[in-house]
Scaffold this motif. Structure first.
Motif, PDB file in Angstrom:
ATOM      1  N   LEU A   1       0.841  -1.197   0.000  1.00 34.22           N
ATOM      2  CA  LEU A   1       0.000   0.000   0.000  1.00 34.22           C
ATOM      3  C   LEU A   1       0.883   1.256   0.000  1.00 34.22           C
ATOM      4  CD1 LEU A   1      -2.799  -1.057   2.555  1.00 34.22           C
ATOM      5  CD2 LEU A   1      -2.944  -1.077   0.063  1.00 34.22           C
ATOM      6  N   GLU A   2       1.920   1.226   0.822  1.00 32.87           N
ATOM      7  CA  GLU A   2       2.810   2.391   0.906  1.00 32.87           C
ATOM      8  C   GLU A   2       3.528   2.635  -0.414  1.00 32.87           C
ATOM      9  OE1 GLU A   2       4.983   1.494   4.468  1.00 32.87           O
ATOM     10  OE2 GLU A   2       3.729   2.835   5.678  1.00 32.87           O
ATOM     11  N   LYS A   3       3.918   1.536  -1.060  1.00 35.21           N
ATOM     12  CA  LYS A   3       4.598   1.653  -2.354  1.00 35.21           C
ATOM     13  C   LYS A   3       3.712   2.383  -3.363  1.00 35.21           C
ATOM     14  CE  LYS A   3       6.309  -1.685  -5.523  1.00 35.21           C
ATOM     15  NZ  LYS A   3       6.445  -3.133  -5.718  1.00 35.21           N
ATOM     16  N   ARG A   4       2.417   2.192  -3.230  1.00 39.07           N
ATOM     17  CA  ARG A   4       1.482   2.841  -4.150  1.00 39.07           C
ATOM     18  C   ARG A   4       1.055   4.214  -3.653  1.00 39.07           C
ATOM     19  NH1 ARG A   4      -2.901  -1.062  -4.239  1.00 39.07           N
ATOM     20  NH2 ARG A   4      -3.996   0.625  -5.282  1.00 39.07           N
ATOM     21  N   GLY A   5       1.711   4.706  -2.609  1.00 38.22           N
ATOM     22  CA  GLY A   5       1.462   6.085  -2.185  1.00 38.22           C
ATOM     23  C   GLY A   5       0.377   6.246  -1.156  1.00 38.22           C
ATOM     24  N   ILE A   6      -0.022   5.148  -0.508  1.00 37.54           N
ATOM     25  CA  ILE A   6      -1.039   5.234   0.532  1.00 37.54           C
ATOM     26  C   ILE A   6      -0.347   5.397   1.879  1.00 37.54           C
ATOM     27  CG2 ILE A   6      -2.893   3.962   1.718  1.00 37.54           C
ATOM     28  CD1 ILE A   6      -3.389   2.595  -1.081  1.00 37.54           C
ATOM     29  N   GLU A   7      -0.740   6.416   2.636  1.00 38.53           N
ATOM     30  CA  GLU A   7      -0.176   6.622   3.980  1.00 38.53           C
ATOM     31  C   GLU A   7      -0.883   5.713   4.967  1.00 38.53           C
ATOM     32  OE1 GLU A   7      -0.033  10.707   5.615  1.00 38.53           O
ATOM     33  OE2 GLU A   7      -0.267  11.300   3.520  1.00 38.53           O
ATOM     34  N   ILE A   8      -0.119   5.088   5.849  1.00 39.08           N
ATOM     35  CA  ILE A   8      -0.721   4.229   6.876  1.00 39.08           C
ATOM     36  C   ILE A   8      -0.392   4.809   8.235  1.00 39.08           C
ATOM     37  CG2 ILE A   8      -0.861   1.876   7.781  1.00 39.08           C
ATOM     38  CD1 ILE A   8       0.130   0.880   5.092  1.00 39.08           C
ATOM     39  N   LEU A   9      -1.427   5.201   8.970  1.00 42.37           N
ATOM     40  CA  LEU A   9      -1.223   5.735  10.311  1.00 42.37           C
ATOM     41  C   LEU A   9      -1.696   4.695  11.317  1.00 42.37           C
ATOM     42  CD1 LEU A   9      -2.538   9.398   9.782  1.00 42.37           C
ATOM     43  CD2 LEU A   9      -0.195   8.538   9.582  1.00 42.37           C
ATOM     44  N   LEU A  10      -0.731   4.079  12.030  1.00 36.55           N
ATOM     45  CA  LEU A  10      -1.077   3.002  12.970  1.00 36.55           C
ATOM     46  C   LEU A  10      -1.121   3.530  14.398  1.00 36.55           C
ATOM     47  CD1 LEU A  10       1.175   0.190  11.469  1.00 36.55           C
ATOM     48  CD2 LEU A  10      -1.297   0.456  11.203  1.00 36.55           C
ATOM     49  N   GLY A  11      -1.779   2.766  15.260  1.00 41.90           N
ATOM     50  CA  GLY A  11      -1.789   3.100  16.679  1.00 41.90           C
ATOM     51  C   GLY A  11      -2.550   4.376  17.007  1.00 41.90           C
ATOM     52  N   ARG A  12      -3.462   4.751  16.118  1.00 44.18           N
ATOM     53  CA  ARG A  12      -4.230   5.966  16.367  1.00 44.18           C
ATOM     54  C   ARG A  12      -5.713   5.735  16.119  1.00 44.18           C
ATOM     55  NH1 ARG A  12       0.066   9.915  13.556  1.00 44.18           N
ATOM     56  NH2 ARG A  12       0.897   7.880  13.012  1.00 44.18           N
TER      57      ARG A  12
END
Lengths: 539, 539
Positions: free
Chosen positions: A225-236
């Protein structure tokens, strides 16, 4: 006497229970199924409908076609009376209630979404549970692209091009992956939108995505997902939301006009109201799938809490809310009911998961089947093959395959069909400092403050000098529409975190015209507040 | 200086004008097109969308894909100022008005529908102009079949199974033919509906159907429709309509819950408001397609009155409002504008119709091409071949063909997608004697009488004895919802022909809760009228 079996719900659990029962029971047993829609929706395809890879009509199958020999009613369930053995429903557009009697009741009503714990989220987030949700999301995303392409205001463009998905379970990950693919493939039609201006974010409370799979597959999915430019915000988690902001639990503010919530599973009101034993909102059943204390009430699927062993206590001791399990539960329920009707012994439900699959969009997936782990293109292909094989209805299979072929060889359509009309009276949330509206803009609604306070600035009727007024709970603004004004003469911004009720212009004017109490009130109000003489009926 | 050409409208006329202009004008001439939707809809396919032969998304093409090198804005046009050469628009969801300047303006806004001359028709009839209309009609017909299959009331079943189309021109005939085919093919899924219970009627003011074709083809079409069980009522207009009745000019009453109006073409408000010369609501243009008295304003398509010879007076002297002509007008307009910009002489528009085609549904059609007359299956095939060739956009052609193939080999889907939400505040008409609602039914709205009078019967709060009350213009009923009541306690019927404003339950309750004036009023009203003590906020 003829036995009557009544199934509530036409999702995986209800549909398969009905089919399995029809196979096993003699034809003189009457089976009936009640569902809110007249079609069966294959939930795993919803993200592809939302992304326009499959057209809505081709992704679903009419229940009547799947349920030969079973009576189907499209109806809203009002009440279940387990003493009189009667379910009260409102059928389609009918206003007259209908009572449907039963000898055995099967409750398969799944889960709904409850976002009410996070202020503003229920009023400003889209959900991804139903086919209508998917159609709405598609239209919503295209509207944002259209808007971003033409707006002159940088902050509006930024908000329009930021897309947030809450929850990184199967539904969240598949939704964010498909949404990103749709946006990427559509950008060539929006010459004023640059790829680097688009921000797609997924927010997850846990520390990893796809918690249902192994940590390694989760990491692979996150990397893809990140490679395709999607930001992942974990623990929130989510703290609150407005029409232009998503505020996270750590205080992060994301300026956005698109929030998709895939969290907040909750029982429906009807399930909650049933005189059955509930645990965490789910119906408590025995291992033979009957409700505790009721020999004639059965439950399965996401709305039921099904123990997989005696003395179950841990989360893993209960059946997970997945399609795979629902289908097996349906078979077990049908066998048990056939046994019960024949006076034979029943068997406890047991099943071991065969694995799990997730599509990440853009021809990538992750899978864990019989202990084998797969990722990338092969996993994505397996995902498609498995689901098309699983999809009930031959014609729907063919349609979905044709849609996939066409989607692979041609550009994604950016046609924006209308799919959702917001309620004419709806709640809107603002943060302190937010602009509500501005002089000169379209006068599109009448506002009543529910909580908080706003400041209204407008030119005095006679002198033209600016007048400033604080409007608080129970007070209103934007009422000059009764005079026929099409543009705002004042500017309003929130002084505190504020919740308002907005009533659409057309509805407001119809009521203000027809209902003498409103007419009289506004006539007095215009005179007293603005020194404007208004004769109702004149605009 | 760069010339700016602004085209209003993206139907046949606007789309083809934009494309023809782009072909002929140098790239430094800026061309811009504004349309209410972001797609081009091929009108002749609408009846097939309404009948589910083609799915909506596949029947239309994104304008941006068809208009390379042309700026596209999805916007609502507010005002045209020909002096300042500025068009004011509201783009998408924006509330801020945008001004778009032009050097040459091309008005191609088509026609809208005005049914206001026949009481109740505008509030109770469906129309067939837009893709949304077609989607709404499909959902509406399926809802009627679902309702007919489960209702216990014979008169409701009869109303639900009677489908009326008003107007037997191309649109009316194709709509009624396709609708009948959809119903016939769907009945196998509705076991309680017998084919002989279905009544499909087309009403036409003239003495023949398809007046645009020869009398012989018209008779053939009528015979084909009648053979398939469609009733044709000629020589009759519409007097009025309610939610359950269509009343014809000769007094005939048809009990029906489906009225589709294909009549009542009228200019849109924006066209009417333009400071241009109008004749019968259409914009008067010269033979070179410019508006009289304006060298920089052009018009074509259904909104323009285009003379085909000098001194035109007869109806046949003007271009008919068809797609065939619009496309030719677009080419002529582009040639003339190119000539005007180059300072060369312009040519008067001339074109002779090549013929006309109509599909009758069920693989039958009529055609008149270059003087040859065709009917039956060959005409239907020609219709499909011609329109698919004419359809702009390669992908859309392929999609439509695929839809047709799938429709030929598989059953028609009866999936009911939601497509239209009626306004939360809407007008409803009743004839004297009609029941409005009944005790025990779902309390779904708050009613204010606009014209006429109704009689309300309810049990007295203390004695339970029936109380009768006459409610007239400006008065209301159904207000007990504020107490939280979900079912009606009273029964209401119309004493005269009556028009009411209905406000949906949810909207009514939100406003009654939020707006202190309403709260206070209903508190007093409950006490005074019913002797009920109600504390606002308590239900």
């Amino acid at each position: 006497m003829t036995q009557r079996i009544l199934i509530l719900g036409g999702g995986f659990a209800g549909l398969f229970a009905a089919r399995e029962l029809r196979k096993r029971l003699p034809l003189d047993v009457r089976i009936e199924l009640i569902n809110a829609e007249n079609y069966f929706v294959f939930q795993p395809l919803l993200p592809e409908v939302a992304a326009g890879a499959i057209t809505a009509l081709h992704a679903v199958t009419p229940l009547r076609r799947l349920l030969k020999g079973i009576k189907v009613r499209k109806a809203r369930i009002q009440e279940v009376d387990t003493t009189r053995r009667v379910v009260t429903i409102f059928q389609g557009v009918q206003r007259r209630p209908t009572e449907v009697g039963y000898d055995h009741l099967v409750v398969a009503l799944g889960q709904e979404t409850d976002l009410s714990r996070m202020p503003g989220l229920a009023d400003h987030a889209l959900t991804m549970k139903t086919l209508e949700d998917a159609r709405r999301l598609r239209a919503h995303v295209i509207e944002r692209l259209e808007h971003a392409d033409i707006t002159q205001l940088p902050e509006v463009k930024r908000e329009a091009l930021t897309f947030c998905v809450i929850g990184a379970g199967f539904s969240g990950v598949e939704t964010v992956g498909e949404m990103k693919e749709m946006i990427d493939r559509s950008l060539k039609y929006y010459p004023n939108v640059w790829p680097e201006e688009v921000r797609v974010v997924v927010v997850e409370y846990a520390q990893n995505v796809l918690g249902e799979l192994t940590a390694k597959l989760g990491r692979y999915a996150a990397a893809q997902l990140e490679k395709r430019g999607i930001e992942i915000l974990l623990g929130r988690g989510v703290q609150s939301a407005t029409g232009t902001r998503l505020i996270l639990s750590d205080g992060t503010e994301i300026p956005t006009r698109t929030i998709v919530a895939t969290i907040g599973n909750a029982p429906s009101r009807v399930v909650q109201d049933m005189p059955l034993e509930h645990v965490h909102g789910r119906i408590k059943v025995t291992r033979d799938l009957r409700c505790e204390g009721h020999d004639d009430v059965w439950s399965l699927g996401d709305c039921a809490l099904i123990p997989m062993k005696d003395g179950a206590t841990e989360r893993s001791d209960f059946a997970p809310p997945t399609a795979q399990f629902a289908v097996r539960e349906a078979r077990a329920l049908a066998e048990n009911m056939a046994a019960a009707l024949a006076g034979k012994p029943m068997k406890p439900f047991r099943y071991k998961s065969q694995g799990a699959l997730a599509s990440l969009g853009a021809r990538r997936g992750v899978a864990e089947v019989w202990g084998f782990k797969l990722s990338g293109f092969p996993a994505w292909l397996l995902w498609r093959a498995y689901y098309v094989a699983f999809l009930p209805g031959f014609q729907t299979k063919v349609n979905v395959l044709l849609n996939w072929v066409m989607d692979a060889v041609s550009p994604r359509s950016t046609v924006q069909l209308r799919s959702y009309t917001p309620p004419a009276a709806r709640y809107v949330h603002y943060r302190a400092g937010d602009r509500v509206f501005e002089a000169g803009t379209r006068a599109d609604g009448f506002y009543t403050v529910i909580e908080g306070a706003v400041e209204l600035t407008y030119p005095d009727t006679h002198t033209g000098e600016p007048v400033t007024k604080r409007v608080t709970a129970g007070q209103h603004f934007g009422e000059r529409m009764v005079l026929g004004q099409e543009r705002r003469s004042g500017t309003v911004h929130a002084l505190e975190d504020t919740k308002v009720l907005v009533l659409d212009r057309e509805e407001f004017l119809k009521i203000a015209d027809a209902f003498p109490v409103m007419r009289g009130y506004f006539q007095g109000y215009m005179k007293q507040t603005y020194d404007i003489d208004w004769t109702p009926g004149q605009r």
